[in-house]
Design a protein around this motif. Structure first.
Motif, PDB file in Angstrom:
ATOM      1  N   THR A  28       0.849  -1.148  -0.232  1.00 29.53           N
ATOM      2  CA  THR A  28      -0.002   0.096  -0.082  1.00 29.53           C
ATOM      3  C   THR A  28       0.743   1.065   0.019  1.00 29.53           C
ATOM      4  O   THR A  28       0.638   2.360  -0.806  1.00 29.53           O
ATOM      5  N   ALA A  29       2.018   1.243   0.695  1.00 30.88           N
ATOM      6  CA  ALA A  29       2.916   2.228   0.793  1.00 30.88           C
ATOM      7  C   ALA A  29       3.534   2.781  -0.626  1.00 30.88           C
ATOM      8  O   ALA A  29       3.546   3.837  -1.084  1.00 30.88           O
ATOM      9  N   ASP A  38       2.692  12.991  -0.159  1.00 26.83           N
ATOM     10  CA  ASP A  38       3.451  13.621   0.544  1.00 26.83           C
ATOM     11  C   ASP A  38       4.259  12.938   1.918  1.00 26.83           C
ATOM     12  O   ASP A  38       5.287  12.896   2.045  1.00 26.83           O
ATOM     13  N   VAL A  39       3.085  12.714   2.816  1.00 32.27           N
ATOM     14  CA  VAL A  39       3.421  11.982   3.881  1.00 32.27           C
ATOM     15  C   VAL A  39       2.454  10.704   4.257  1.00 32.27           C
ATOM     16  O   VAL A  39       1.480  10.824   4.205  1.00 32.27           O
ATOM     17  N   LEU A  40       3.493   9.859   4.914  1.00 30.35           N
ATOM     18  CA  LEU A  40       2.748   8.690   4.922  1.00 30.35           C
ATOM     19  C   LEU A  40       3.002   8.272   6.586  1.00 30.35           C
ATOM     20  O   LEU A  40       4.003   8.471   7.228  1.00 30.35           O
ATOM     21  N   VAL A  41       1.934   8.284   7.323  1.00 29.84           N
ATOM     22  CA  VAL A  41       1.864   8.225   8.783  1.00 29.84           C
ATOM     23  C   VAL A  41       1.479   6.872   9.065  1.00 29.84           C
ATOM     24  O   VAL A  41       0.566   6.304   8.608  1.00 29.84           O
ATOM     25  N   ILE A  42       2.529   6.162   9.832  1.00 30.08           N
ATOM     26  CA  ILE A  42       2.166   4.828  10.349  1.00 30.08           C
ATOM     27  C   ILE A  42       1.401   5.209  11.904  1.00 30.08           C
ATOM     28  O   ILE A  42       2.019   5.213  12.779  1.00 30.08           O
ATOM     29  N   LYS A  69       8.798  -0.132   9.383  1.00 34.73           N
ATOM     30  CA  LYS A  69       9.816  -0.672   8.598  1.00 34.73           C
ATOM     31  C   LYS A  69       9.487  -1.102   7.330  1.00 34.73           C
ATOM     32  O   LYS A  69      10.170  -0.753   6.096  1.00 34.73           O
ATOM     33  N   ALA A  70       8.221  -1.584   7.052  1.00 37.58           N
ATOM     34  CA  ALA A  70       7.571  -2.122   5.888  1.00 37.58           C
ATOM     35  C   ALA A  70       7.527  -0.675   5.118  1.00 37.58           C
ATOM     36  O   ALA A  70       7.735  -0.657   3.876  1.00 37.58           O
ATOM     37  N   VAL A  71       6.755   0.290   5.528  1.00 38.53           N
ATOM     38  CA  VAL A  71       6.497   1.539   4.817  1.00 38.53           C
ATOM     39  C   VAL A  71       7.737   2.402   4.401  1.00 38.53           C
ATOM     40  O   VAL A  71       7.780   2.608   3.241  1.00 38.53           O
TER      41      VAL A  71
END
Ligand code: KIV
Length: 262
Positions: A28-29, A38-42, A69-71
């Motif tokens: 998905t990431a 712009d920003v991926l938030v876990i 870690k995956a993202v």
């Protein structure tokens, strides 16, 4: 090129909106990164979205580290922000050692932490030690009992405490502030009065950017369906139809065919 906290910060001065979504896994990431988010938030929302929990309280630093870690492996351009889970920042020292697990050991570019005045020393300690921080004020899911979410900041005292938190966060050196479930007029006021960008969720259209939970925009339904969500797909039905088709073919003996066998 990979975005930095400074790139996100300077978007506000250029009048460019910031796009942010949650992400919890590599495929998905990779798709969201390729789409230009712009920003991926876990987010610690992973407890409710992925693990079926009632609240975010069970999520641990190891859970967020695992998904970070995956993202981080997938993010070629997007800035990766890992959430500091419930009770992982009770003291400044604890905040720093847990933030280091998320940033240094798991590949996040920054951490997000819920609260303002109440966690001033924790944020100061993180920033002083070189951890880029996103603030989070308004509704704080880690402080909400059960699913009793409500708009925060309608009354004058609440609005003033949000303004105070926002100004404090800015003075502590956060590079962005998430504003969750606050009235649009208050979000507009905060956005006008702080130099760092605001990223809204249920906070109207005046913030410098928006964030939503990715499963919500994809139409993978959960028991909570906030009214500020816009669905861009109906993946729940797409996945269901694919699974039903597969079950039908296996039951009928039409899968695998000759072509699909070695
Ligand atoms: O946990 C989360 O996913 C979040 C964002 C939606 C802001 O905090």
């Amino acid at each position: 090129m990979k975005l930095t906290p400074d790139d996100i910060y300077s978007k506000k001065a250029r009048g460019e909106k910031i796009t942010a979504l949650t992400a919890y896994d590599f495929p998905t990431a990779r798709i969201l990164d390729g789409a230009g988010v712009d920003v991926l938030v876990i987010g610690d929302s992973l407890g409710m979205v992925l693990l079926g929990d009632e609240t975010t309280h069970q999520v641990t630093v190891s859970d967020v580290a695992y998904h970070t870690k995956a993202v981080a492996k997938a993010a070629q351009r997007a800035l990766v922000v890992a959430d500091m889970p419930y009770r992982s920042y009770l003291t400044p020292e604890e905040a720093l050692s847990n933030a280091r697990i998320l940033v240094r050991d798991s590949g996040a570019d920054a951490v997000k932490i819920e609260g303002g005045v109440a966690i001033e020393e924790q944020i100061r300690h993180l920033v002083r030690n070189g951890i880029p921080v996103v603030g989070h004020i308004g509704v704080l899911p880690q402080s909400v009992e059960g699913k009793k979410y409500r708009v925060f900041g309608k009354s004058e005292p609440e609005a003033e405490s949000i303004m105070k938190d926002a100004k404090l966060l800015e003075s502590l050196g956060v590079f962005a502030i998430v504003l969750e479930c606050v009235p649009g007029t208050l979000a507009a006021r905060v956005t006008a009065e702080v130099k760092c960008p605001t990223i809204g969720i249920g906070a109207g259209a005046s913030t410098d950017g928006q964030i939503l939970v990715v499963h919500d925009i994809l139409g993978i339904r959960s028991s909570v369906s906030p009214r500020f969500v816009r669905r861009y797909a109906d993946l729940e039905n797409v996945i269901k139809q694919a699974a039903e088709g597969y079950c039908r073919d296996v039951a009928a003996g039409t899968f695998p065919s000759q072509k699909e066998s070695f």
